[in-house]
Design an enzyme around this catalytic site. Structure first.
Site, PDB file in Angstrom:
ATOM      1  N   HIS A 149       0.839  -1.194   0.000  1.00  0.00           N
ATOM      2  CA  HIS A 149       0.000   0.000   0.000  1.00  0.00           C
ATOM      3  C   HIS A 149       0.877   1.247   0.000  1.00  0.00           C
ATOM      4  O   HIS A 149       1.852   1.330   0.734  1.00  0.00           O
ATOM      5  CB  HIS A 149      -0.930  -0.021   1.210  1.00  0.00           C
ATOM      6  CG  HIS A 149      -2.049  -1.000   1.066  1.00  0.00           C
ATOM      7  ND1 HIS A 149      -2.860  -1.338   2.102  1.00  0.00           N
ATOM      8  CD2 HIS A 149      -2.459  -1.730   0.009  1.00  0.00           C
ATOM      9  CE1 HIS A 149      -3.753  -2.224   1.686  1.00  0.00           C
ATOM     10  NE2 HIS A 149      -3.526  -2.477   0.432  1.00  0.00           N
ATOM     11  N   LYS A 540     -12.808   5.100   8.044  1.00  0.00           N
ATOM     12  CA  LYS A 540     -13.190   6.161   7.104  1.00  0.00           C
ATOM     13  C   LYS A 540     -14.709   6.342   7.081  1.00  0.00           C
ATOM     14  O   LYS A 540     -15.213   7.462   6.932  1.00  0.00           O
ATOM     15  CB  LYS A 540     -12.678   5.818   5.697  1.00  0.00           C
ATOM     16  CG  LYS A 540     -13.012   6.877   4.648  1.00  0.00           C
ATOM     17  CD  LYS A 540     -12.163   6.717   3.408  1.00  0.00           C
ATOM     18  CE  LYS A 540     -12.526   5.499   2.597  1.00  0.00           C
ATOM     19  NZ  LYS A 540     -13.776   5.711   1.813  1.00  0.00           N
TER      20      LYS A 540
END
EC number: 4.1.1.31
Length: 879
Positions: A149, A540
């Site tokens: 990532h 999130k």
């Protein structure tokens, strides 16, 4: 007094004295960098760097205004601002390096041998008692999974340059060095810092997945392979006396995994060929390492047959080898006369080399064959009385082979559930797309990997956005379409990410038990099942406080489900490096987990810059793994589980109140009309894609995000870190705490902080995120969006959160009880400020004028990206 004044006053009164050794290294490296800057750009460039450095320090002391710094930065030509940004970025690399060296020295000083280090394996064994630990060790498994990532902003060339500086700094500080040697080392330090300065900080080409694989291999080559047996040795020594002269009591419990080259969710660049090539690259590195280690041990094993006779089994093995490969064995016998153990290990090393080179007549067919040959030598040495030779370095090699095999790390495949559903629909209709063909090709590649390296090299298949057991069954159905009866052995792992999916997880697992392929796997693997929990997307969606509780509740429910269905469940924690993505100290996270959810097994992602922060140096890597392993042992005991369960029951209502109110506050901001567009304006979100951080796109779809669903969790967190707001790490908690305070006061919250590890971990992580936030600078970013309502909402929540966190924890300032972290933040803060001012200059100009000439836009973009790179280096955990 402005709203930020208390915050600034708190910081200025909280300076932690820097230890003399650290101060000396920072001054040395900073002074040498200053010399390099002056040599390259003249004394006037160095003078400008110093002007800005002194100005941001003065601003923190409230001696000058931030407006004065803005005016200073605006005076410089962009070309000059770029050079100044490079200077501060290089400074951060060197400051991080100095701090790493100080941590290593501190560890060595603390490890006196009188008392075990806190959070070490020795302390865990001492605390738990040998018999209980021996029982736990039998089923112990630590499974870090490396991912690509894109949160590592540094180029590999920059990382390598920093490592060379590190080597010279270690040599410079060596007490054995004389004056002449020290002077020469200082010259070499200057040379390496000069090279770091001249190395481009930004990538000119985008990484492809195999670049990412090769980058991760550096951590294996330089640290992991050498370090792992020392962790086992630490446990073995703690379990009983005589380690190195007896059969080991510690079994190898670490297994590395990797998504690099296997994770294709949202990344069209990861193909079946990439996955195949990734495994081959891994195999090349581990086989070279095993060959070198076997050669080293074999060459040093000069024990003569007169004093250390070979066992009948070793003599028979040598005779068989001579029969099969007479010239090779004869040459070894000539070079090592009457040294049968040496001859044998040199022969084994030749076989490993042949395995790497695909020399089929000499190659090993499996790591089990290799291990069997090593154990022949070990048993022979032990029988001859050479027990130190049997259970010393040779045992380390055996542990390395058991840990890494011939594949290094299990490559895991990940794909989105919708891709599988679409593929099955196309297959039913008879006309398949390129994407569906790629899905089937991936499954065939998994089969090829298993035939070449064994099932353990690649069998886990993670399904993103698992909503039902049908999403799991789809993978097995696709495997039958791809290869029929020759389908590979697959352990399909559901990934639960959203709040609703986390709540539905036990029901999905119950459905999975009805799938025949799952039943077959459970029958052969000891009823073992794996579930992955996604920290990034849940945070999130819900905000940090609500996501933390939702994940805890999911752990509780899954542990109860596993006990009810007699399943040995492993929870795979998809954590990021940043606090807004489940980051923070891993050992504390383990101890905060729900009772029964650990069970001696811990699997977690290691992402981006976290890989090099934790595995960049052998001493730090060993400390990290010992801390996590000791936490896994402690968290797996009934006593710790009972304490955690009791605290969770007592404070559940308080936590739910906090979670509910915090989620409401978080959603009121992030789901407000116009918020995604505002976020794009106030942060360098759009420009981050130009940094070429990784091979995966930063968002789903094109253009500015219309909602947060369009945006991946990593750039969401990364961009907020750049603005010095760090919103994903704390937003909403203040409202959550306030809801409880207004109803019942502070006492319940303070008790929860003292007694419930989960709540303490949440508040400590938020405190860390708040400490890396700067209200004054954040305000300037937030003003760029032209929405005073959003800006005021964010700052009000920040003020509320900071005030109530301090009241609940009882601290007079942020990070009051975490001296090392506080010092690290204070060391970097002024220099991050400098880069933020440079970034603001570029960002505000780019946002204010869409009709900029192309040349000026390019120069401003370069300044912006350099500052992004530097801020990432300064803040360290950015995504």
């Amino acid at each position: 007094m402005s709203a930020s004044a208390p915050h600034q006053a708190e910081r200025s009164s909280a300076v932690t004295e820097m230890p003399d050794e650290l101060r000396a290294d920072v001054r040395l490296l900073g002074g040498l960098l200053g010399q390099v800057i002056a040599e390259h750009g003249g004394d006037d460039l160095l003078a400008d760097v110093e002007r800005l450095r002194k100005a941001v320090i003065a601003a923190r002391r409230r001696e000058i205004s931030v407006d004065e710094i803005t005016a200073m930065v605006a005076e410089w030509p962009i070309s000059r601002a770029v050079k100044i940004a490079r200077a501060f970025t290089c400074y951060f690399h060197l400051a991080n390096l100095a701090e790493e060296h100080f941590r290593i020295r501190t560890l060595r000083v603390r490890d006196t041998g009188d008392e075990p280090l806190p959070e070490s394996l020795a302390q865990a064994v001492q605390e738990l008692g040998g018999e209980r630990v021996a029982e736990l060790v039998e089923g112990l498994r630590l499974h870090p999974v490396l991912t690509a990532h894109p949160t590592e902003a540094r180029r590999r060339a920059v990382v390598t340059a920093i490592q060379r500086v590190s080597g010279q700094l270690a040599a410079y500080n060596s007490p054995e060095r004389g004056a002449a040697e020290r002077a020469e080392t200082r010259r070499r330090l200057l040379e390496e810092i000069d090279l770091l300065w001249r190395t481009a900080q930004l990538r000119h080409t985008k990484l492809d997945p195999l670049d990412e694989v090769r980058t991760a291999m550096a951590a294996f080559d330089e640290t992991l392979f050498r370090m792992v047996p020392h962790v086992y040795r630490a446990l073995d020594s703690a379990l009983g006396e005589g380690s190195g002269t007896r059969e080991p009591l510690a079994r190898p419990f670490i297994r590395y995994g990797s998504w690099i080259g296997g994770d294709r969710d949202g990344n069209p660049n990861v193909t079946a060929k990439v996955t195949r090539d990734a495994v081959l690259i891994q195999a090349e590195h581990v086989l070279i390492a095993l060959e070198n280690a076997t050669l080293r041990i074999g060459r040093s094993l000069t024990v003569t047959a007169e004093y250390t006779p070979a066992s009948p089994e070793l003599r028979a093995a040598l005779a068989a080898a001579e029969n099969d490969h007479p010239e090779l064995v004869s040459e070894m016998a000539t070079r090592s006369p009457r040294e049968p153990h040496r001859q044998w290990l040199l022969y084994v090393a030749a076989r490993i080399a042949a395995t790497r080179q695909r020399g089929l007549d000499l190659a090993y067919r499996s790591p089990e064959e290799f291990l069997a040959d090593l154990r022949v030598a070990q048993a022979s040495l032990a029988a001859a009385g050479a027990r130190r030779q049997a259970y010393g370095e040779l045992q380390h090699l055996i542990w390395q082979a058991e840990t890494f095999g011939f594949h290094l790390a299990e490559l895991e495949v990940r794909q989105h559930s919708q891709v599988h559903a679409a593929a099955l629909a196309e297959i039913a209709e008879g006309e398949t797309s390129e994407r569906t063909d790629e899905v089937l090709a991936t499954i065939r590649t998994i089969s090829w990997i298993q035939e070449r390296f064994g099932v353990t090299a690649c069998s886990r298949y993670v399904v993103s956005f698992t909503r039902s057991s049908d999403d799991i069954a789809a993978v097995y159905e696709l495997a039958r379409h791809a290869l029929g009866e020759r389908a590979p052995a697959l352990d399909v792992v559901p990934l639960f990410e959203s709040g609703a999916d986390l709540a539905a997880a036990p029901g999905v697992l119950s459905g999975m038990l009805e799938i025949p392929a799952i039943q077959e796997r459970l029958a052969v693997n000891g009823r073992r099942l794996e579930v992955m929990l996604g920290y990034s997307d849940s945070a999130k969606e819900l905000g940090p406080a609500a996501a933390t509780l939702k994940l805890y509740e999911a752990q509780e429910a899954l542990a109860a489900w596993a006990a009810e269905h007699d399943v040995a469940l492993t929870l795979f924690h998809g954590r990021g490096g940043a606090l807004g993505r489940g980051g923070g100290p891993a050992n504390r996270a383990v101890l905060a987990q729900a009772p029964g959810s650990v069970g001696g097994r811990f699997k977690v992602t290691e992402q981006g810059e976290v890989i090099f922060a934790r595995y960049g140096h052998e001493a730090i890597a060993r400390r990290h793994l010992e801390q996590v392993t000791s936490a896994v042992l402690l968290a797996s005991t009934p006593a710790v589980g009972a304490r955690t369960a009791e605290a969770a029951a007592r404070f559940r209502t308080v936590a739910q109140q906090v979670a509910s109110a915090s989620e409401k506050a978080y959603r009121s901001l992030t789901e407000a009309p116009g918020f995604p567009e505002w976020f794009s304006l106030v942060s360098p979100l759009e420009e981050i894609g130009s940094l070429r951080l990784g091979s995966r796109p930063a968002r789903r779809g094109l253009g500015a995000p219309r909602s947060l669903d369009d945006l991946r969790a990593i750039p969401w967190v990364f961009a907020w870190a750049q603005t010095r707001v760090n919103l994903p790490g704390w937003y909403g908690l203040g409202s959550g705490l306030s809801a409880v305070v207004s109803e019942t006061g502070l006492d319940g919250l303070r008790a929860a902080y003292r007694e419930w590890p989960l709540f303490a971990s949440l508040l400590d992580n938020v405190e860390m995120s708040l400490a890396k936030t700067d209200r004054d600078i954040a305000s300037r970013y937030l003003a760029l969006g032209g929405r005073d309502d959003f800006m005021e909402q964010v700052l009000a929540e920040y003020d509320l959160t900071r005030r109530l966190v301090l009241e609940v924890t009882g601290h007079t300032r942020l990070l009051e009880n975490r001296r090392v972290l506080s010092r690290a933040v204070q060391l970097r803060d002024p220099y991050v400020d400098a880069l933020s001012h440079l970034q603001l200059r570029a960002l505000s100009r780019l946002r204010a004028d869409e009709d900029l000439p192309e040349e000026e836009r390019d120069r401003l973009s370069t300044l912006l990206l350099l500052s992004v790179n530097g801020v990432a280096a300064g803040l360290q955990n950015t995504g």
